[in-house]
Design a protein around this motif. Structure first.
Motif, PDB file in Angstrom:
ATOM      1  N   HIS A  38       1.751  -0.671  -3.461  1.00 34.21           N
ATOM      2  CA  HIS A  38       1.865  -0.527  -4.910  1.00 34.21           C
ATOM      3  C   HIS A  38       2.671   0.724  -5.222  1.00 34.21           C
ATOM      4  O   HIS A  38       2.219   1.845  -4.978  1.00 34.21           O
ATOM      5  N   HIS A  44       1.274   3.886  -2.994  1.00 35.99           N
ATOM      6  CA  HIS A  44       0.050   3.845  -2.185  1.00 35.99           C
ATOM      7  C   HIS A  44      -0.210   2.412  -1.746  1.00 35.99           C
ATOM      8  O   HIS A  44       0.538   1.503  -2.104  1.00 35.99           O
ATOM      9  N   ASP A  46      -3.352  -0.582  -1.562  1.00 35.84           N
ATOM     10  CA  ASP A  46      -4.661  -0.954  -2.086  1.00 35.84           C
ATOM     11  C   ASP A  46      -5.324  -1.909  -1.111  1.00 35.84           C
ATOM     12  O   ASP A  46      -4.793  -2.991  -0.835  1.00 35.84           O
ATOM     13  N   ARG A  48      -8.376  -4.382  -0.445  1.00 29.80           N
ATOM     14  CA  ARG A  48      -9.360  -5.159  -1.206  1.00 29.80           C
ATOM     15  C   ARG A  48     -10.061  -6.120  -0.256  1.00 29.80           C
ATOM     16  O   ARG A  48      -9.417  -6.799   0.553  1.00 29.80           O
TER      17      ARG A  48
HETATM   18 MN    MN Z   1      -2.880   0.423  -6.847  1.00 26.79          MN
END
Ligand code: MN
Length: 212
Positions: A38, A44, A46, A48
């Motif tokens: 992102h 960075h 992410d 999930r």
């Molecule tokens: Mn993000």
């Protein structure tokens, strides 16, 4: 739908961002994981993971490592709807999390933690305990065991993401810098941003590129 992703929805204006609003359900079969790159104000990754019908989420500034000696800071963010695992595109600059997103890697996982009786410990309970261990399957870049551990000493809620020392550990690899392409479309995050800028220019009727 439930308000399991209420915070996620409140942060976003779905008339402006192409991100999914949630509510499509799903979640049958093996639980999923995804890592998205992102390019927001700070680029960075992410992480999930599907837990109890939502994607539990952490921002990992440096991204995951395949080296068990590397501890990567992972900062919890709001739960995301399951459909988010498929999201790739550009969030408008003035919206929450503005910037391009790619599906950097994804797959399913198995739960590695068992209690004294050999029964799996539910991942939700592992989260509450501040320590979870998962085995990533079906990824193109990452595989094998990863541990997430909550740091006790910090004021904020912060975790560490660490590769477990198993057959898939490899200190020589550095996939966050050498394997930049989306596993969904083959594009880098910069290419997604450029494609979106092109689309916007087209919509605005910008001059004579004769576009397709
Ligand atoms: Mn993000």
């Amino acid at each position: 739908m439930t308000d399991a992703t209420k915070e996620y929805q409140e942060k976003r204006d779905f008339r402006k961002t192409d991100e999914p609003a949630g509510g499509a359900g799903g979640g049958s079969g093996a639980p999923i994981w995804v890592i998205q790159e992102h390019d927001a104000s700070n680029r960075h990754f992410d992480l999930r993971i599907e837990v109890d019908g939502v994607l539990k989420s952490w921002a990992v500034p440096k991204g995951p490592s395949t080296d068990p000696a590397e501890k990567r800071l992972a900062l919890p963010t709001e739960d995301h709807p399951l459909e988010y695992a498929d999201f790739e595109g550009t969030i408008p600059e003035d919206e929450y999390g503005g910037g391009a997103v790619i599906v950097w890697d994804r797959g399913t996982y198995t739960n590695l933690k068992e209690d004294e009786d050999g029964e799996p410990v539910p991942v939700g309970a592992q989260l509450d305990d501040g320590h979870l261990t998962l085995r990533l399957e079906e990824g193109e870049k990452l595989a094998g065991g990863f541990a997430l551990t909550r740091l006790q000493r910090r004021h904020e809620d912060a975790w560490l993401l660490v590769k477990m020392d198993d057959d898939e550990a490899d200190a020589r690899r550095n996939p966050v810098s050498t394997e930049r392409e989306s596993v969904k479309t083959g594009r880098t995050v910069d290419e997604v941003a450029a494609d979106s800028a092109g689309e916007t220019a087209g919509e605005d009727g910008d001059a004579g590129d004769g576009g397709a």
